[in-house]
Design a protein around this motif. Structure first.
Motif, mmCIF file in Angstrom:
data_model
loop_
_atom_site.group_PDB
_atom_site.id
_atom_site.type_symbol
_atom_site.label_atom_id
_atom_site.label_comp_id
_atom_site.label_asym_id
_atom_site.label_seq_id
_atom_site.Cartn_x
_atom_site.Cartn_y
_atom_site.Cartn_z
ATOM 1 N N PHE A 469 0.865 -1.182 0.000
ATOM 2 C CA PHE A 469 0.000 0.000 0.000
ATOM 3 C C PHE A 469 0.899 1.229 0.000
ATOM 4 N N LYS A 470 0.797 2.041 -1.029
ATOM 5 C CA LYS A 470 1.650 3.223 -1.136
ATOM 6 C C LYS A 470 0.786 4.471 -1.296
ATOM 7 N N VAL A 471 1.168 5.515 -0.590
ATOM 8 C CA VAL A 471 0.447 6.787 -0.659
ATOM 9 C C VAL A 471 1.427 7.883 -1.052
ATOM 10 N N ARG A 472 1.012 8.701 -1.996
ATOM 11 C CA ARG A 472 1.822 9.844 -2.372
ATOM 12 C C ARG A 472 0.941 11.082 -2.458
ATOM 13 N N VAL A 473 1.386 12.141 -1.812
ATOM 14 C CA VAL A 473 0.697 13.427 -1.915
ATOM 15 C C VAL A 473 1.399 14.227 -3.001
ATOM 16 N N MET A 474 0.626 14.715 -3.959
ATOM 17 C CA MET A 474 1.229 15.430 -5.076
ATOM 18 C C MET A 474 0.475 16.717 -5.335
ATOM 19 N N THR A 475 1.160 17.646 -5.966
ATOM 20 C CA THR A 475 0.539 18.893 -6.396
ATOM 21 C C THR A 475 0.259 18.775 -7.876
ATOM 22 N N ALA A 476 -0.978 18.989 -8.228
ATOM 23 C CA ALA A 476 -1.371 18.876 -9.627
ATOM 24 C C ALA A 476 -2.323 20.001 -9.972
ATOM 25 N N GLU A 477 -2.482 20.245 -11.243
ATOM 26 C CA GLU A 477 -3.382 21.292 -11.676
ATOM 27 C C GLU A 477 -4.821 20.886 -11.415
ATOM 28 N N ASP A 478 -5.587 21.745 -10.796
ATOM 29 C CA ASP A 478 -6.972 21.450 -10.475
ATOM 30 C C ASP A 478 -7.787 21.403 -11.762
ATOM 31 N N PRO A 479 -8.462 20.294 -12.082
ATOM 32 C CA PRO A 479 -9.220 20.216 -13.324
ATOM 33 C C PRO A 479 -10.389 21.194 -13.360
ATOM 34 N N ALA A 480 -10.834 21.679 -12.188
ATOM 35 C CA ALA A 480 -11.923 22.656 -12.157
ATOM 36 C C ALA A 480 -11.431 24.066 -12.424
ATOM 37 N N GLY A 481 -10.154 24.215 -12.543
ATOM 38 C CA GLY A 481 -9.600 25.522 -12.878
ATOM 39 C C GLY A 481 -9.300 26.389 -11.679
ATOM 40 N N GLY A 482 -9.222 25.808 -10.498
ATOM 41 C CA GLY A 482 -8.997 26.572 -9.272
ATOM 42 C C GLY A 482 -7.542 26.688 -8.896
ATOM 43 N N GLY A 483 -6.636 26.723 -9.823
ATOM 44 C CA GLY A 483 -5.213 26.816 -9.508
ATOM 45 C C GLY A 483 -4.639 25.454 -9.213
ATOM 46 N N THR A 484 -3.815 25.365 -8.178
ATOM 47 C CA THR A 484 -3.215 24.080 -7.815
ATOM 48 C C THR A 484 -3.899 23.517 -6.575
ATOM 49 N N ALA A 485 -3.834 22.198 -6.431
ATOM 50 C CA ALA A 485 -4.445 21.520 -5.288
ATOM 51 C C ALA A 485 -3.690 20.237 -5.012
ATOM 52 N N SER A 486 -3.828 19.752 -3.794
ATOM 53 C CA SER A 486 -3.134 18.527 -3.415
ATOM 54 C C SER A 486 -4.000 17.319 -3.701
ATOM 55 N N PHE A 487 -3.470 16.419 -4.504
ATOM 56 C CA PHE A 487 -4.103 15.145 -4.747
ATOM 57 C C PHE A 487 -3.379 14.082 -3.916
ATOM 58 N N VAL A 488 -4.103 13.070 -3.527
ATOM 59 C CA VAL A 488 -3.509 11.906 -2.881
ATOM 60 C C VAL A 488 -3.647 10.735 -3.840
ATOM 61 N N ARG A 489 -2.540 10.107 -4.151
ATOM 62 C CA ARG A 489 -2.555 8.932 -5.014
ATOM 63 C C ARG A 489 -2.232 7.700 -4.187
ATOM 64 N N VAL A 490 -3.087 6.703 -4.310
ATOM 65 C CA VAL A 490 -2.906 5.455 -3.572
ATOM 66 C C VAL A 490 -2.676 4.323 -4.569
ATOM 67 N N LEU A 491 -1.605 3.586 -4.376
ATOM 68 C CA LEU A 491 -1.331 2.377 -5.161
ATOM 69 C C LEU A 491 -1.463 1.173 -4.239
ATOM 70 N N VAL A 492 -2.271 0.225 -4.651
ATOM 71 C CA VAL A 492 -2.485 -0.993 -3.876
ATOM 72 C C VAL A 492 -1.997 -2.176 -4.694
ATOM 73 N N GLU A 493 -1.119 -2.976 -4.116
ATOM 74 C CA GLU A 493 -0.691 -4.217 -4.756
ATOM 75 C C GLU A 493 -1.385 -5.384 -4.060
ATOM 76 N N SER A 494 -2.051 -6.209 -4.838
ATOM 77 C CA SER A 494 -2.758 -7.374 -4.309
ATOM 78 C C SER A 494 -2.262 -8.617 -5.032
ATOM 79 N N GLY A 495 -2.615 -9.766 -4.499
ATOM 80 C CA GLY A 495 -2.189 -11.005 -5.141
ATOM 81 C C GLY A 495 -2.975 -12.192 -4.652
#
Length: 540
Positions: A469-495
Motif C-alpha cells: 500500500f503506497k500513498v503519495r501526496v502530489m501537487t497537480a493542476e486542479d481540473p476545475a480551474g482553481g489553480g493548484t491543489a493537493s491530490f492523494v494517489r494510492v497504489l495498492v498491490e494485491s495477489g
C-alpha cells in the motif's frame, strides 16, 4: 563453446547487504531455486560463524540437488594455529560441503597491517590451508582477497600469493576486486598477465559494485581468460552489492555469438522468476529498472517507441524478453500515443486502428486522468479494467455496487493506538449487504468490511491478499480551474496464488482514493476468476 562456471554467493556475500536478513528456511528455499536454475556452485555461508549458516549445511544435506554443488566459505588458518588444528578449517570440513572456498590476503599491506604477520608467513598460511583441505578430499576455491589492488601495489607478492594456493592444489583461483574500485581495462590486462604466468590454472572473478562496474569487470575477466564467475542474484551484497548474475548470465549466453555457455539457453527463461523469487523471500523491494529481469526492462512509455515496437519489437528491444522469462509492457501514461492503446488492446484480443474514435477517446481520457495523478504506468490492473470496460470486453461487469461506506476513527488515550472501524453497504445481484469490520487503520478496516460483504457471493476472494500500500501526496493542476491543489494517489498491490496486480486511486481524500484502489483490486480479482472459469468451460 567455452563453459563458464557460475558460482552464486547470494546466501553468504549477498546477506552482507544491510537490508537482507535470511532465516535458514529462506536460505534453503533460495538454494533449491538456484539449483533449479542450473547454478554450478551455491555458497551456503560460513560454517561456525553463526547458527543460521551451520543449520543450513545440516539441512541442505537432506535434499538431492539436481545440478549444483554446495560450497562452504571461510578463511585461511589463523596465524596462531596450524592448518590441521585450526577451528575454522575444521568447521569447513564438518559442514559436509562439496567445495571449500577460503579467502586469503594477497595485498601485502593486509598481511603486514591487518594480520600483522611477515609476508612469507602469509604465503605459508595460504599454502598450508589449501593443502590441508585438499588432503581431506575437498575441492578448494581460493578467493584472492583484494587481488587487483594488491597486484597494482606489488605485482610480485600478489602473484606469489595465488601461486602458493595453486601449488597447494586449489581448483580455482578467484581473483577478487574486494573494494570494487578496479576498472574493466585493468581487470582485463591483469588477468591476461596472470593467465600467462599460470597457464594451467583456472581463473575466476569476484567483483564488487562500488563503481557500478561489477558486471563489466566480470565480463572483461572472462574475455581475458577467466572461466569461473562469482556473483549474486539481483546483485545483492555489502555496500553497493556484488556482480549481478541476472545480467552476467544472459550477457554471456546471448551477446557473444555462442562463444560462451553458462546455464544453457534453455534455462534463461527461468531467470526473471528466480530474480523475483529471491526478492520475495528476502522481503525487499524489487529494482524495476534492473536489466533483463526488471519489470521496466522492456517497458515502453513514449508513443513513438510504442508505435515502433508494435511493428517490430527489435526496433527498441535488444532481445526478445521472453528469452529471459520477462515480457514486453506498453504503458499508458500522459506521454501515451494512440499506438500504446492499440498495442494494449491487442493483448486483450481487440484489433483496433489508431484512427478509430474509441482510440482517440481513450487517449484523451487517459491523458486527463494522468494529469490528475493516476499512475497507470504502475497500475496495470486499473488500466486493463478501464480499457476492457470501454471496449466492451465480455466478463467485465459491475460485480458490486456501492451504496455507502463510513469509516470511524477513535483514540481514547494518548498512549493507546487508535481504533479503526468501517461499515459498507453494497448491492450484489439485487441483494443488499450491510457489514462492518475493524482493522489496522482506516484502509485496512475498509478492505476487511468490503470483503466481508462480498465473500458470501464470491468465495474465492478469500484467496486474495493486500500485499502493499503506497500513498503519495502530489501537487497537480486542479481540473476545475482553481489553480493548484493537493491530490492523494494510492497504489495498492494485491495477489493470489497465481499472480499479483496493482491498482490506483486518486482523490483529495485519502479514504476515497483508497476505496478506488481497493475496489478496482477486488473487481480485477473477480474478473480474472470469471475469465479463467469461462476459459475452462470453453476448453472442456
Amino acid at each position: 563453446m567455452k563453459k563458464i562456471q557460475i558460482y552464486d554467493t547470494s546466501l553468504r556475500d549477498g546477506t552482507q547487504s544491510e537490508d537482507i536478513n535470511l532465516t535458514n528456511d529462506d536460505k534453503l528455499k533460495i538454494a533449491l531455486k538456484l539449483d533449479e536454475l542450473g547454478i554450478d556452485f551455491i555458497e551456503g555461508g560460513w560454517p561456525g560463524s553463526n547458527p543460521v549458516d551451520m543449520a543450513f549445511f545440516n539441512e541442505i544435506k537432506k535434499f538431492s540437488l539436481r545440478h549444483a554443488k554446495i560450497a562452504a566459505f571461510g578463511s585461511t588458518h589463523h596465524p596462531g594455529f596450524t592448518a590441521e588444528n585450526d577451528p575454522n578449517l575444521r568447521n569447513l570440513l564438518s559442514s559436509g560441503a562439496d567445495v571449500c572456498t577460503i579467502f586469503g590476503k594477497t595485498w601485502d599491506i593486509h598481511a603486514t597491517e591487518a594480520l600483522r604477520i611477515p609476508l612469507e608467513l602469509n604465503l605459508d598460511i595460504i599454502h598450508d590451508s589449501v593443502a590441508f583441505l585438499k588432503s581431506m578430499g575437498r575441492d578448494v576455491v581460493f578467493d584472492a582477497e583484494h587481488f587487483f589492488d594488491g597486484f597494482k601495489a606489488n605485482q610480485e607478492y600478489a602473484l606469489a600469493a595465488i601461486t602458493a594456493a595453486y601449488g597447494a592444489g586449489a581448483q580455482t583461483l578467484s581473483l577478487c576486486d574486494t573494494n570494487g574500485g578496479t576498472l574493466p581495462h585493468e581487470v582485463y590486462q591483469i588477468i591476461q598477465q596472470i593467465a600467462k604466468a599460470l597457464p594451467d590454472a583456472q581463473l575466476g572473478i569476484h567483483a564488487h559494485n562500488d563503481c557500478e562496474l561489477a558486471v563489466a569487470n566480470s565480463i572483461a575477466a572472462i574475455q581475458a581468460g577467466a572461466t569461473h564467475v562469482q556473483g549474486t542474484i539481483n546483485g545483492i551484497g555489502e555496500r553497493c552489492g556484488n556482480a549481478n548474475l541476472c545480467s552476467i548470465i544472459p550477457t554471456l549466453e546471448l551477446k557473444f555469438n555462442d562463444e560462451y555457455t553458462t546455464l544453457g539457453k534453455e534455462k534463461l527463461a527461468l531467470l526473471t522468476s528466480t530474480s523475483a523469487f529471491v526478492t520475495d523471500v528476502a522481503n525487499i523491494m524489487p529494482f524495476n529498472r534492473q536489466p533483463f529481469v526488471g519489470r521496466s526492462a522492456f517497458a515502453h512509455k513514449g508513443g513513438v517507441h510504442a508505435s515502433a515496437v508494435n511493428r517490430n519489437s527489435a526496433l527498441y528491444e535488444h532481445i526478445d524478453p521472453e528469452i529471459v522469462g520477462n515480457r514486453q509492457r506498453v504503458l499508458l501514461t500522459e506521454l501515451a500515443g494512440r499506438a500504446n492503446i492499440v498495442n494494449m488492446a491487442k493483448k486483450f484480443g481487440f484489433h483496433l486502428d489508431k484512427n478509430e474514435p474509441v482510440v482517440k477517446g481513450l487517449l484523451n481520457e487517459l491523458k486527463k486522468r494522468s494529469s490528475m495523478g493516476y499512475d497507470y504506468a504502475a497500475a496495470e490492473a486499473s488500466v486493463e479494467l478501464l480499457l476492457l470496460k470501454k471496449l466492451g470486453r465480455r466478463g467485465v461487469r459491475e460485480f458490486f455496487k456501492l451504496n455507502q461506506f463510513r469509516v470511524l476513527e477513535l483514540k481514547e488515550a494518548q498512549d493507546l493506538d487508535p481504533i479503526s472501524e468501517a461499515s459498507v453497504i453494497v448491492e450484489v445481484e439485487g441483494v443488499t449487504e450491510h457489514t462492518a469490520a475493524t482493522g489496522r487503520g482506516p484502509v485496512n478496516s475498509l478492505d476487511n468490511a468490503l470483503r466481508k460483504a462480498l465473500c458470501n457471493f464470491y468465495p474465492r476472494l478469500s484467496e486474495m491478499k493486500l500485499l502493499d500500500f503506497k500513498v503519495r501526496v502530489m501537487t497537480a493542476e486542479d481540473p476545475a480551474g482553481g489553480g493548484t491543489a493537493s491530490f492523494v494517489r494510492v497504489l495498492v498491490e494485491s495477489g493470489d496464488h497465481l499472480s499479483r496486480w496493482v491498482t490506483v486511486g486518486v482523490s483529495y481524500n485519502i479514504i476515497e482514493a483508497s476505496w478506488q484502489a481497493v475496489a478496482d483490486s477486488i473487481t480485477y480479482k473477480l474478473y480474472k476468476d470469471e475469465h479463467e472459469q469461462r476459459a475452462q468451460i470453453e476448453k472442456s
